[in-house]
Design a protein around this motif. Structure first.
Motif, mmCIF file in Angstrom:
data_model
loop_
_atom_site.group_PDB
_atom_site.id
_atom_site.type_symbol
_atom_site.label_atom_id
_atom_site.label_comp_id
_atom_site.label_asym_id
_atom_site.label_seq_id
_atom_site.Cartn_x
_atom_site.Cartn_y
_atom_site.Cartn_z
ATOM 1 N N MET A 1 -8.160 2.538 -15.440
ATOM 2 C CA MET A 1 -9.148 3.854 -15.247
ATOM 3 C C MET A 1 -9.163 4.753 -16.472
ATOM 4 O O MET A 1 -8.091 5.021 -16.834
ATOM 5 C CB MET A 1 -8.988 4.332 -13.901
ATOM 6 N N ARG A 59 -17.203 4.678 -19.432
ATOM 7 C CA ARG A 59 -16.943 4.365 -17.922
ATOM 8 C C ARG A 59 -15.735 5.183 -17.330
ATOM 9 O O ARG A 59 -15.053 4.889 -16.723
ATOM 10 C CB ARG A 59 -16.861 2.929 -17.682
ATOM 11 N N CYS A 60 -16.082 6.741 -17.754
ATOM 12 C CA CYS A 60 -14.918 7.521 -17.241
ATOM 13 C C CYS A 60 -15.423 7.854 -15.671
ATOM 14 O O CYS A 60 -16.450 8.168 -15.581
ATOM 15 C CB CYS A 60 -14.829 8.782 -18.127
ATOM 16 N N GLU A 61 -14.294 7.878 -14.945
ATOM 17 C CA GLU A 61 -14.411 8.036 -13.777
ATOM 18 C C GLU A 61 -14.354 9.798 -13.272
ATOM 19 O O GLU A 61 -14.798 10.216 -12.341
ATOM 20 C CB GLU A 61 -13.236 7.710 -12.562
ATOM 21 N N VAL A 81 -19.825 11.146 -11.794
ATOM 22 C CA VAL A 81 -18.573 11.487 -12.535
ATOM 23 C C VAL A 81 -17.826 12.632 -11.974
ATOM 24 O O VAL A 81 -18.442 13.885 -11.831
ATOM 25 C CB VAL A 81 -18.681 11.522 -13.992
ATOM 26 N N THR A 82 -16.436 12.413 -11.579
ATOM 27 C CA THR A 82 -15.799 13.811 -10.990
ATOM 28 C C THR A 82 -15.461 14.601 -11.998
ATOM 29 O O THR A 82 -15.116 14.139 -13.048
ATOM 30 C CB THR A 82 -14.557 13.170 -10.115
#
Length: 121
Positions: A1, A59-61, A81-82
């Motif tokens: 992740m 694709r960073c969460e 995205v958080t």
């Protein structure tokens, strides 16, 4: 992740930078391997939106930062995205706190946790 972090330097020992739009570096950290990819950022009009697009491209969460400009905030919020607030903490510490769910969520561009009545995002 992958997690994106605004930082004043290019390593995990840097400090989380408090303004997304003006950050010297965006660190893309793979939290499974703790590898860090620094992306140098030159501040210019609209560069924070490009930075937000970079976050999506990797694709960073989540993003760990301080304050946002509205457009960059919306790019990230619209993509789910958080956003976590951890300005002036070390990058390493911010990742540990995120892992333990100890960071505040950023719910609006100012980096304040409460939403005002006018914005329903």
């Amino acid at each position: 992740m992958n997690i994106a972090i605004t930082a004043d330097g290019a390593t995990l020992d840097s400090t989380v930078f408090n303004k997304f739009a003006e950050t010297p570096y965006l660190l893309i950290v793979n939290v499974d391997t703790m590898t860090c990819t620094p992306i140098a950022h030159t501040c210019s009009p609209g560069s924070d939106e490009e930075l937000a697009q970079t976050v999506l491209k990797h694709r960073c969460e989540a993003v760990i930062t301080g304050k946002f400009e509205e457009r960059a905030f919306n790019v990230l919020a619209d993509d789910g995205v958080t956003r976590y607030a951890a300005a002036d903490m070390s990058v390493r510490e911010s990742l540990e706190k995120m892992d333990k769910r100890q960071l505040e969520f950023i719910r609006n561009p100012d980096g304040t946790a409460t939403c005002s009545g006018d914005h329903h995002h």
